[in-house]
Design a protein around this motif. Structure first.
Motif, PDB file in Angstrom:
ATOM      1  N   LYS A   1     -11.507 -24.776 -31.009  1.00 51.58           N
ATOM      2  CA  LYS A   1     -10.836 -26.257 -31.286  1.00 51.58           C
ATOM      3  C   LYS A   1      -9.446 -26.051 -32.298  1.00 51.58           C
ATOM      4  CE  LYS A   1     -13.964 -27.953 -34.966  1.00 51.58           C
ATOM      5  NZ  LYS A   1     -15.051 -28.569 -35.046  1.00 51.58           N
ATOM      6  N   HIS A   2      -8.654 -26.975 -32.375  1.00 60.25           N
ATOM      7  CA  HIS A   2      -8.375 -27.974 -31.679  1.00 60.25           C
ATOM      8  C   HIS A   2      -7.045 -27.659 -30.668  1.00 60.25           C
ATOM      9  CE1 HIS A   2     -10.317 -28.969 -35.269  1.00 60.25           C
ATOM     10  NE2 HIS A   2     -11.068 -30.004 -34.648  1.00 60.25           N
TER      11      HIS A   2
ATOM     12  N   TYR B   1      -6.365 -33.869 -31.235  1.00 61.45           N
ATOM     13  CA  TYR B   1      -5.947 -35.643 -30.980  1.00 61.45           C
ATOM     14  C   TYR B   1      -4.401 -35.710 -30.897  1.00 61.45           C
ATOM     15  CZ  TYR B   1     -10.158 -37.012 -33.449  1.00 61.45           C
ATOM     16  OH  TYR B   1     -11.372 -37.111 -33.607  1.00 61.45           O
TER      17      TYR B   1
ATOM     18  N   ARG C   1      -6.574 -28.985 -42.944  1.00 62.49           N
ATOM     19  CA  ARG C   1      -8.039 -28.268 -42.087  1.00 62.49           C
ATOM     20  C   ARG C   1      -7.613 -26.968 -42.259  1.00 62.49           C
ATOM     21  NH1 ARG C   1     -10.514 -31.872 -37.275  1.00 62.49           N
ATOM     22  NH2 ARG C   1     -12.402 -30.681 -38.155  1.00 62.49           N
TER      23      ARG C   1
ATOM     24  N   ARG D   1      -3.321 -38.071 -37.402  1.00 62.56           N
ATOM     25  CA  ARG D   1      -3.467 -37.033 -36.445  1.00 62.56           C
ATOM     26  C   ARG D   1      -3.617 -37.642 -34.978  1.00 62.56           C
ATOM     27  NH1 ARG D   1      -9.757 -34.913 -37.788  1.00 62.56           N
ATOM     28  NH2 ARG D   1     -10.549 -37.028 -37.757  1.00 62.56           N
TER      29      ARG D   1
ATOM     30  N   ALA E   1     -23.363 -34.149 -33.739  1.00 63.57           N
ATOM     31  CA  ALA E   1     -21.864 -35.026 -33.487  1.00 63.57           C
ATOM     32  C   ALA E   1     -22.012 -35.694 -32.293  1.00 63.57           C
ATOM     33  CB  ALA E   1     -20.849 -34.290 -33.625  1.00 63.57           C
TER      34      ALA E   1
ATOM     35  N   SER F   1     -15.983 -32.810 -41.172  1.00 68.49           N
ATOM     36  CA  SER F   1     -17.042 -32.173 -40.197  1.00 68.49           C
ATOM     37  C   SER F   1     -17.073 -30.524 -40.368  1.00 68.49           C
ATOM     38  CB  SER F   1     -16.536 -32.545 -38.670  1.00 68.49           C
ATOM     39  OG  SER F   1     -15.146 -31.975 -38.516  1.00 68.49           O
TER      40      SER F   1
ATOM     41  N   GLU G   1     -10.762 -32.851 -43.105  1.00 68.82           N
ATOM     42  CA  GLU G   1      -9.877 -33.558 -41.959  1.00 68.82           C
ATOM     43  C   GLU G   1      -9.619 -35.009 -42.222  1.00 68.82           C
ATOM     44  OE1 GLU G   1     -14.049 -34.123 -39.531  1.00 68.82           O
ATOM     45  OE2 GLU G   1     -12.398 -34.990 -38.701  1.00 68.82           O
TER      46      GLU G   1
ATOM     47  N   ASP H   1     -11.690 -34.188 -28.567  1.00 69.79           N
ATOM     48  CA  ASP H   1     -11.998 -34.223 -29.982  1.00 69.79           C
ATOM     49  C   ASP H   1     -12.551 -35.670 -30.017  1.00 69.79           C
ATOM     50  OD1 ASP H   1     -12.770 -34.161 -32.385  1.00 69.79           O
ATOM     51  OD2 ASP H   1     -10.750 -33.446 -33.131  1.00 69.79           O
ATOM     52  N   TRP H   2     -13.294 -36.164 -31.010  1.00 68.91           N
ATOM     53  CA  TRP H   2     -13.933 -37.296 -31.127  1.00 68.91           C
ATOM     54  C   TRP H   2     -13.085 -38.470 -30.914  1.00 68.91           C
ATOM     55  CZ3 TRP H   2     -16.635 -33.616 -29.927  1.00 68.91           C
ATOM     56  CH2 TRP H   2     -17.855 -33.604 -29.945  1.00 68.91           C
TER      57      TRP H   2
ATOM     58  N   LEU I   1     -19.617 -26.673 -32.420  1.00 65.13           N
ATOM     59  CA  LEU I   1     -18.141 -27.506 -32.279  1.00 65.13           C
ATOM     60  C   LEU I   1     -17.314 -26.446 -33.400  1.00 65.13           C
ATOM     61  CD1 LEU I   1     -19.097 -31.079 -32.171  1.00 65.13           C
ATOM     62  CD2 LEU I   1     -18.299 -29.659 -30.226  1.00 65.13           C
TER      63      LEU I   1
ATOM     64  N   MET J   1     -12.118 -27.542 -27.001  1.00 60.98           N
ATOM     65  CA  MET J   1     -11.819 -28.904 -27.300  1.00 60.98           C
ATOM     66  C   MET J   1     -10.387 -29.058 -27.615  1.00 60.98           C
ATOM     67  SD  MET J   1     -13.025 -30.782 -31.055  1.00 60.98           S
ATOM     68  CE  MET J   1     -14.678 -30.605 -30.998  1.00 60.98           C
TER      69      MET J   1
ATOM     70  N   LYS K   1     -12.329 -43.510 -36.699  1.00 63.52           N
ATOM     71  CA  LYS K   1     -13.421 -43.205 -35.941  1.00 63.52           C
ATOM     72  C   LYS K   1     -14.422 -44.081 -35.489  1.00 63.52           C
ATOM     73  CE  LYS K   1     -14.396 -38.755 -36.277  1.00 63.52           C
ATOM     74  NZ  LYS K   1     -15.306 -37.723 -35.982  1.00 63.52           N
TER      75      LYS K   1
HETATM   76  C1  BGC Z   1     -13.077 -33.517 -35.701  1.00 67.58           C
HETATM   77  C2  BGC Z   1     -13.808 -32.496 -34.848  1.00 67.58           C
HETATM   78  C3  BGC Z   1     -15.273 -32.572 -34.575  1.00 67.58           C
HETATM   79  C4  BGC Z   1     -15.658 -34.026 -34.294  1.00 67.58           C
HETATM   80  C5  BGC Z   1     -17.282 -34.235 -33.910  1.00 67.58           C
HETATM   81  C6  BGC Z   1     -13.540 -34.816 -35.431  1.00 67.58           C
HETATM   82  O1  BGC Z   1     -13.243 -35.814 -36.202  1.00 67.58           O
HETATM   83  O2  BGC Z   1     -11.976 -33.350 -35.650  1.00 67.58           O
HETATM   84  O3  BGC Z   1     -13.333 -31.137 -35.332  1.00 67.58           O
HETATM   85  O4  BGC Z   1     -15.757 -31.539 -34.102  1.00 67.58           O
HETATM   86  O5  BGC Z   1     -15.099 -34.762 -35.085  1.00 67.58           O
HETATM   87  O6  BGC Z   1     -17.625 -34.385 -35.440  1.00 67.58           O
END
Ligand code: BGC
Length: 805
Positions: A218-219, A265, A185, A229, A95, A419, A502, A297-298, A171, A262, A75
């Motif tokens: 999502k996703h 990944y 998840r 992922r 987020a 999340s 997650e 996705d982020w 989200l 969304m 991340k």
């Molecule tokens: C998750 C998403 C989430 C996003 C923002 C990601 O790691 O997969 O589901 O909305 O982070 O927090």
């Protein structure tokens, strides 16, 4: 809307100015404002830099707990670098935020998780107010309600918190298919079946968006495992995609038009979903008519230019490298500015609907009491009674004292981690719930557990954001302790708890999918002792996803699947076991006898390949030198369309508890099945459902259709409709009708890329579960009918065996 005198005066001055008092050039210099002029003029007035900043979020502040693990590295990287001079965190703990261009009236949008309720920071530095959100029940529970009206109400309450806390987009909801019980998840998702998934999602989206805020489904798509992922390549046939993995999304888009989708990944058939024109433009927009925006996705995907071209309009949380690449590509001609303009247009289109754009004065004070009531009602509606020997439940009259075994009786799990977790103000444990309902909970046992859990927690390591919290192992409950409790209590409750989140998948081993030896021993020792005292034992499952039940389900007198039911979990369990509410939840995913029975068990979570080179362009790989080679990077959906009950029923594999199963304190009879024609001249199947027991209750009536095998192979049957009756008093009857659409008889023929209802005899089955067939008839389709031809999309990028042999 009435215009104020001041607004009229400004308008008048402006018109006069344009009529000649000011020069034309001066007039043109007044920048077009979003919402007041044609958005195309706003886009024309934007600089390339502004456009590139708008399609890229403003970065993020990483949540607490981001340190030390590989998933944290996943991340981090340079993604926390803001696009603007600073990260714009307009709502603490959200987020992400989008870029604003005040001179053109473009406001920021605030995006916050997640599927079980709004996820923001509950407290803020230098501020004595609190910002707690309601923890609603998790997705698996909501789907088990089979109650679209109730889910709509949950959506309304969730959406209202989004609105009142100053957020523009939730989200959520999450809606991937439960392909395998071990997906970490699954608790955020709904079901192994696309119809349940699509209908529940559509209700949730409608509820959220009724509040004037956006929902983000999502996703998208085929993100059915968490291991590695960001680099996992999913190989799946066009038919399985269309019928299983995309179908729920199609229903949600067509029925509820979410403001956002969304992308996921993973890659599908070799291409990141966020870079897939096939997925985001051909399927989502051309085939289904999606009108909203698509966000990543982020930190998902690797190539911002490819993402723009695919129709992935917004890159979240955003960093300057991405916007720089977009600017450079426009300048060197590899990205047509018109493509970027389309991305921008789609963002601005949705943005004009947001509360922040409209200047909504949010209160930061949603009605938490009213929302807690919604959470409680929903949670009770989705708990599933799996076993109830000799009417062990509800508690018999005069029940006073309960002995609560199992750590989670005291430390209840309200929802999953990551999340999908919500910062709620309180949670009601099972013990508290029982006390609130007026029962006495055995104090000696409370003391034993309090001491044991407090001591055990001292040895637990702290867990990061992407780690499932470690738990204290169950104590060794001796026969002596159990005997003592049995003499002093009327019933034993034994809670088994599981958590996940997650970034990780669950394990098929002890302590996760299967019970530990200590858990099994606890169930048998306690049950023996209570039986010897002429009393009953009840197992409560406080879990987010499917576990093994077949090896121990014969031991206790009753089993209640409580799921992770949100902040009111303890009260909700008490509502059911006391008999205040008659359980009416049914399983939306199968509980197999053993993990090896799961059709995808042989290829989950994928195979390990050397992908270092392949992933060189990935944002995450670029900053962490690629995934460790031991992680799977390819997953092949060999079972094709045979997911969940479609597999178990077609291949005659007995489950422990089947899809659609759930007991009630009453009984229902189905009678008088009739096939007629409805007002729109479509075939309609009706049945009368009567409560034949002595307690008021609700029944989930399920319509399955068994299609004849023709050119295409068909599963034994597929769910094509469901309906939850009203609360039927004893003896009361309700007529239930399902319209049999041609679409519900159709399968996807990849050869022609179309939905085809082949000729032949179709079984129309009305069941209380996928295996509890109550009434049955048939329908003859005289001709092959081609219903809709879809874009040719998402074909396999290389020759790979994806279907079951
Ligand atoms: C998750 C998403 C989430 C996003 C923002 C990601 O790691 O997969 O589901 O909305 O982070 O927090």
């Amino acid at each position: 809307m009435k215009k104020s005198g001041k607004t009229l005066a400004v308008l008048f001055t402006f018109l006069m100015a344009c009529a000649g008092i000011m020069t034309l050039t001066q007039c043109e210099k007044t920048p077009p404002m979003l919402g007041k002029t044609d958005p195309n003029k706003v886009i024309a007035a934007m600089t390339l830099e502004e456009k590139a900043a708008l399609v890229v979020g403003t970065g993020m502040i990483l949540p607490a707990g981001f340190s030390g693990t590989t998933d944290v590295a996943e991340k981090s990287g340079d993604a926390a670098t803001p696009v603007a001079a600073e990260i714009k965190e307009l709502v603490s703990g959200a987020a992400g935020t989008t870029y604003s261009v005040p001179r053109l009236g473009i406001t920021a949008m605030v995006l916050a998780d997640g599927p079980a309720g709004l996820r923001i920071n509950p407290t803020r530095t230098g501020d004595t107010n609190t910002y707690y959100a309601t923890a609603f029940p998790v997705g698996t529970l909501l789907a088990s309600t089979w109650d679209t009206e109730l889910v709509l109400k949950v959506g309304e309450a969730m959406g209202n918190e989004v609105l009142e806390y100053g957020v523009d987009f939730l989200l959520g909801p999450g809606m991937n298919i439960h392909r395998n019980p071990l997906c970490g998840r699954n608790f955020e998702y709904y079901s192994e079946d696309p119809l349940v998934t699509g209908k529940i999602t559509a209700s949730m989206v409608k509820g959220i968006q009724s509040q004037g805020v956006g929902a983000t489904i999502k996703h998208f798509a085929a993100n059915n495992a968490e291991t590695n992922r960001m680099n996992l390549d999913t190989y799946v046939s066009e038919r399985a995609l269309r019928e299983i993995y995309l179908e729920g999304y199609r229903i949600a888009v067509e029925e509820a038009q979410p403001w956002a989708v969304m992308s996921s990944y993973n890659k599908i058939n070799g291409t990141y979903t966020s870079e897939s024109y096939d997925l985001l433009t051909k399927v989502l927009r051309d085939d289904w008519g999606f009108k909203g925006l698509v966000m990543t996705d982020w930190m998902g995907g690797s190539d911002p230019v490819a993402q723009m071209k695919a129709g992935n309009d917004l890159l979240m949380p955003g960093n300057t490298t991405q916007s720089d690449k977009i600017i450079a590509a426009v300048k060197d001609g590899t990205l047509d500015e018109k493509v970027l303009d389309n991305n921008v247009a789609r963002i601005l289109n949705v943005q004009q609907k947001t509360p922040r754009f409209k200047g909504y004065a949010y209160s930061n004070k949603p009605d938490m009491k009213a929302h807690a009531d919604v959470a409680r009602k929903a949670a009770v509606d989705g708990m599933v009674l799996l076993k109830n020997s000799e009417k062990a439940l509800p508690f018999k009259e005069g029940t006073k004292t309960i002995a609560a075994f199992g750590n989670t009786s005291y430390d209840i799990i309200t929802g999953g981690t990551g999340s999908g977790n919500v910062n709620e103000a309180y949670s009601v444990s099972l013990v508290d719930g029982l006390k609130n309902a007026g029962y006495t909970v055995n104090e000696d046992l409370i003391k034993i557990y309090d001491a044991y859990i407090t001591e055990g927690k001292k040895n637990l390591p702290a867990t990061g954001f992407f780690e499932t919290p470690k738990t204290v192992p169950e104590m060794d409950v001796t026969g002596a302790v159990a005997g003592k409790m049995a003499r002093a209590s009327d019933y034993a409750l034994i809670t088994i708890g599981r958590n996940s989140g997650e970034g990780n998948d669950r394990s098929s081993g002890e302590g996760d999918f299967t019970l530990t030896a200590a858990e099994k021993k606890m169930i048998s020792t306690v049950t023996d002792a209570f039986h010897k005292a002429g009393k009953k034992s009840i197992v409560i499952l406080n879990i987010g996803g499917v576990i093994e039940t077949a090896s121990w389900r014969d031991i206790p007198d009753a089993i209640l699947l409580a799921w992770q039911a949100g902040q009111e979990t303890g009260n909700c369990i008490a509502d059911i076991i006391s008999g205040k509410v008659n359980p009416s939840g049914k399983l939306a995913s199968t509980f197999p006898i053993k993990y090896e029975d799961v059709p995808s068990s042989g290829n989950f979570p994928g195979v390990v390949l050397d992908t270092a080179a392949e992933d060189a362009g990935n944002i995450q790989a670029a900053t962490t030198a690629g995934p460790p080679p031991s992680k799977p990077s390819e997953i092949v959906y060999k079972e094709g369309i045979y997911v969940g009950y479609r597999y178990y029923d077609s291949f005659k594999v007995a489950p422990s508890y089947e899809f659609g199963y759930g007991l009630s304190y009453t009984t229902f009879e189905y009678g008088n099945i009739r096939l007629g024609i409805d007002a729109s001249r479509k075939p309609a199947l009706s049945v009368d459902v009567t409560n034949t027991g002595d307690t008021a209750g609700r029944e989930v009536v399920q319509l399955y259709i068994g299609a004849p095998s023709g050119k295409l192979e068909k599963p034994e049957k597929e769910l094509k409709g469901f309906y939850k009756t009203k609360l039927l008093a004893p003896g009361e009857k309700e007529a239930v009708t399902f319209v049999i659409s041609q679409r519900s008889m159709a399968s996807f023929d990849a050869a022609t890329s179309s939905w085809v209802a082949e000729k032949g005899r179709y079984r129309l089955i009305l069941g209380a579960s996928s295996r509890d067939v109550r009434q049955e008839t048939y329908f003859d389709n005289v001709n092959d009918v081609t219903l809709k031809t879809e874009s040719k999309a998402l074909t396999l990028s290389r020759n790979i065996e994806v279907e079951k042999e």
